[in-house]
Design a protein around this motif. Structure first.
Motif, PDB file in Angstrom:
ATOM      1  N   ASP A  74      -4.592 -10.704 -11.257  1.00 47.81           N
ATOM      2  CA  ASP A  74      -5.329 -10.452 -10.016  1.00 47.81           C
ATOM      3  C   ASP A  74      -4.497 -10.833  -8.791  1.00 47.81           C
ATOM      4  O   ASP A  74      -4.476 -10.110  -7.786  1.00 47.81           O
ATOM      5  N   GLU A  75      -3.811 -11.982  -8.871  1.00 44.11           N
ATOM      6  CA  GLU A  75      -2.965 -12.410  -7.757  1.00 44.11           C
ATOM      7  C   GLU A  75      -1.757 -11.485  -7.615  1.00 44.11           C
ATOM      8  O   GLU A  75      -1.322 -11.184  -6.502  1.00 44.11           O
ATOM      9  N   ALA A  76      -1.236 -11.036  -8.747  1.00 44.25           N
ATOM     10  CA  ALA A  76      -0.104 -10.104  -8.712  1.00 44.25           C
ATOM     11  C   ALA A  76      -0.532  -8.793  -8.065  1.00 44.25           C
ATOM     12  O   ALA A  76       0.202  -8.205  -7.258  1.00 44.25           O
ATOM     13  N   LYS A  77      -1.737  -8.328  -8.429  1.00 42.47           N
ATOM     14  CA  LYS A  77      -2.270  -7.088  -7.855  1.00 42.47           C
ATOM     15  C   LYS A  77      -2.370  -7.209  -6.329  1.00 42.47           C
ATOM     16  O   LYS A  77      -2.017  -6.278  -5.588  1.00 42.47           O
ATOM     17  N   ALA A  78      -2.842  -8.350  -5.866  1.00 40.20           N
ATOM     18  CA  ALA A  78      -2.968  -8.572  -4.418  1.00 40.20           C
ATOM     19  C   ALA A  78      -1.600  -8.570  -3.742  1.00 40.20           C
ATOM     20  O   ALA A  78      -1.430  -8.016  -2.647  1.00 40.20           O
ATOM     21  N   ALA A  79      -0.621  -9.177  -4.401  1.00 36.16           N
ATOM     22  CA  ALA A  79       0.732  -9.219  -3.833  1.00 36.16           C
ATOM     23  C   ALA A  79       1.347  -7.823  -3.788  1.00 36.16           C
ATOM     24  O   ALA A  79       1.957  -7.435  -2.780  1.00 36.16           O
ATOM     25  N   TYR A  80       1.186  -7.062  -4.866  1.00 34.46           N
ATOM     26  CA  TYR A  80       1.723  -5.693  -4.899  1.00 34.46           C
ATOM     27  C   TYR A  80       1.036  -4.810  -3.856  1.00 34.46           C
ATOM     28  O   TYR A  80       1.684  -3.962  -3.226  1.00 34.46           O
ATOM     29  N   THR A  81      -0.266  -5.001  -3.687  1.00 42.09           N
ATOM     30  CA  THR A  81      -1.004  -4.221  -2.686  1.00 42.09           C
ATOM     31  C   THR A  81      -0.472  -4.519  -1.288  1.00 42.09           C
ATOM     32  O   THR A  81      -0.280  -3.610  -0.473  1.00 42.09           O
ATOM     33  N   LYS A  82      -0.229  -5.788  -1.019  1.00 49.32           N
ATOM     34  CA  LYS A  82       0.342  -6.171   0.280  1.00 49.32           C
ATOM     35  C   LYS A  82       1.716  -5.539   0.458  1.00 49.32           C
ATOM     36  O   LYS A  82       2.044  -5.047   1.549  1.00 49.32           O
ATOM     37  N   ALA A  83       2.508  -5.544  -0.601  1.00 45.53           N
ATOM     38  CA  ALA A  83       3.840  -4.954  -0.538  1.00 45.53           C
ATOM     39  C   ALA A  83       3.752  -3.455  -0.275  1.00 45.53           C
ATOM     40  O   ALA A  83       4.500  -2.907   0.552  1.00 45.53           O
ATOM     41  N   TRP A  84       2.840  -2.770  -0.970  1.00 42.23           N
ATOM     42  CA  TRP A  84       2.677  -1.321  -0.821  1.00 42.23           C
ATOM     43  C   TRP A  84       2.244  -0.966   0.596  1.00 42.23           C
ATOM     44  O   TRP A  84       2.732  -0.012   1.197  1.00 42.23           O
ATOM     45  N   GLN A  85       1.333  -1.758   1.139  1.00 42.12           N
ATOM     46  CA  GLN A  85       0.837  -1.499   2.492  1.00 42.12           C
ATOM     47  C   GLN A  85       1.900  -1.759   3.551  1.00 42.12           C
ATOM     48  O   GLN A  85       1.951  -1.080   4.580  1.00 42.12           O
ATOM     49  N   ALA A  86       2.744  -2.758   3.300  1.00 40.96           N
ATOM     50  CA  ALA A  86       3.776  -3.116   4.286  1.00 40.96           C
ATOM     51  C   ALA A  86       5.004  -2.218   4.207  1.00 40.96           C
ATOM     52  O   ALA A  86       5.756  -2.114   5.183  1.00 40.96           O
ATOM     53  N   MET A  87       5.198  -1.563   3.069  1.00 41.71           N
ATOM     54  CA  MET A  87       6.383  -0.730   2.871  1.00 41.71           C
ATOM     55  C   MET A  87       6.222   0.610   3.582  1.00 41.71           C
ATOM     56  O   MET A  87       5.172   1.239   3.518  1.00 41.71           O
ATOM     57  N   ASP A  88       7.272   1.035   4.256  1.00 42.76           N
ATOM     58  CA  ASP A  88       7.278   2.336   4.912  1.00 42.76           C
ATOM     59  C   ASP A  88       7.056   3.434   3.871  1.00 42.76           C
ATOM     60  O   ASP A  88       7.694   3.449   2.813  1.00 42.76           O
ATOM     61  N   ALA A  89       6.152   4.357   4.172  1.00 40.21           N
ATOM     62  CA  ALA A  89       5.822   5.422   3.223  1.00 40.21           C
ATOM     63  C   ALA A  89       7.009   6.316   2.896  1.00 40.21           C
ATOM     64  O   ALA A  89       7.024   6.995   1.856  1.00 40.21           O
ATOM     65  N   LYS A  90       8.016   6.328   3.761  1.00 39.28           N
ATOM     66  CA  LYS A  90       9.192   7.175   3.530  1.00 39.28           C
ATOM     67  C   LYS A  90      10.202   6.537   2.591  1.00 39.28           C
ATOM     68  O   LYS A  90      11.151   7.193   2.156  1.00 39.28           O
ATOM     69  N   VAL A  91      10.025   5.263   2.275  1.00 38.05           N
ATOM     70  CA  VAL A  91      10.969   4.544   1.418  1.00 38.05           C
ATOM     71  C   VAL A  91      10.621   4.799  -0.046  1.00 38.05           C
ATOM     72  O   VAL A  91       9.475   4.578  -0.470  1.00 38.05           O
ATOM     73  N   ASP A  92      11.594   5.269  -0.822  1.00 41.39           N
ATOM     74  CA  ASP A  92      11.346   5.607  -2.229  1.00 41.39           C
ATOM     75  C   ASP A  92      10.866   4.413  -3.043  1.00 41.39           C
ATOM     76  O   ASP A  92      10.117   4.594  -4.010  1.00 41.39           O
ATOM     77  N   TYR A  93      11.287   3.213  -2.675  1.00 41.68           N
ATOM     78  CA  TYR A  93      10.913   2.025  -3.433  1.00 41.68           C
ATOM     79  C   TYR A  93       9.392   1.846  -3.485  1.00 41.68           C
ATOM     80  O   TYR A  93       8.864   1.231  -4.410  1.00 41.68           O
TER      81      TYR A  93
END
Length: 227
Positions: free
Chosen positions: A179-198
């Motif tokens: 659950d904590e990992a999911k929250a961290a990944y969600t934060k990462a996904w939201q903060a990452m520029d949509a144009k970045v392949d990563y």
């Protein structure tokens, strides 16, 4: 007329003597301070350029050693750079490169030490953050999860927010804290520029946890179209 001018000049000269007697030392010291500051500024700029040029030459040596897979030489050059040019950006980059060469040769503790030096001594938070992120990755491999998370807690450069959150998710997943990992990944996904392949990799991690952000956004987009 000539006599009048002579008297006027004499009066001005007397006034100047009086002024200089009263304020001469103050003016002199003020001029000395200004000239010293100017000289110091020029000297500082020259010193900075000299330090940068010399550390740049040493960085080239370190880079060559790293490319040749010579971790020992890379370590020696980095040690010299730390001693002679600890504040230049070349030395910070040298620490990151030396750590990479050391890790490639299985010298994990040496790599962690190099990264720790950069994290503690780099003037820029960007270098500090990169060093801490890489250290967290090495600590994750060693299953030292709490230490890895401490490194990430101190990784504060805004530009790397998404990557720090992603690495935090990796550590939390390794700990079994989904659950904590999911929250961290969600934060990462939201903060990452949509144009970045990563970002697609982060999406894949969330999908594996049953929380695909793209799948979740599809109904919302459909609802907007209906409206």
């Amino acid at each position: 007329m000539a006599t009048h001018l002579d008297l006027e000049e004499q009066e001005q000269l007397d006034q100047l003597k009086t002024f200089w007697k009263q304020y001469g030392n103050l003016v002199t010291w003020a001029l000395i301070a200004v000239m010293a500051a100017y000289a110091g500024w020029n000297g500082w700029n020259w010193w900075q350029r000299d330090q940068s040029a010399k550390s740049g030459a040493m960085f080239d040596q370190l880079d060559q050693a790293a490319q040749a897979g010579n971790a020992e030489q890379a370590s020696r050059v980095f040690s010299d750079m730390k001693e002679r040019f600890p504040r230049t950006s070349y030395t910070q980059q040298g620490g990151l490169l030396a750590a990479k060469a050391q890790f490639a040769k299985g010298q994990v503790e040496a790599a962690l030490a190099s990264l720790a030096w950069v994290a503690a001594n780099a003037p820029e938070t960007e270098y500090q953050t990169v060093a801490r992120m890489r250290a967290a990755g090495l600590l994750l491999d060693q299953k030292k999860y709490d230490e890895a998370l401490k490194q990430l807690d101190a990784a504060t450069a805004v530009e790397f927010e998404a990557l720090v959150a992603d690495r935090r998710g990796d550590v939390l997943m390794a700990q079994g804290k989904k659950d904590e990992a999911k929250a961290a990944y969600t934060k990462a996904w939201q903060a990452m520029d949509a144009k970045v392949d990563y970002r697609r990799l982060i999406d894949a991690k969330l999908t594996a946890l049953g929380a695909s952000p793209t799948a979740a956004s599809a109904p919302a987009q459909a609802a907007e179209i209906v409206k």
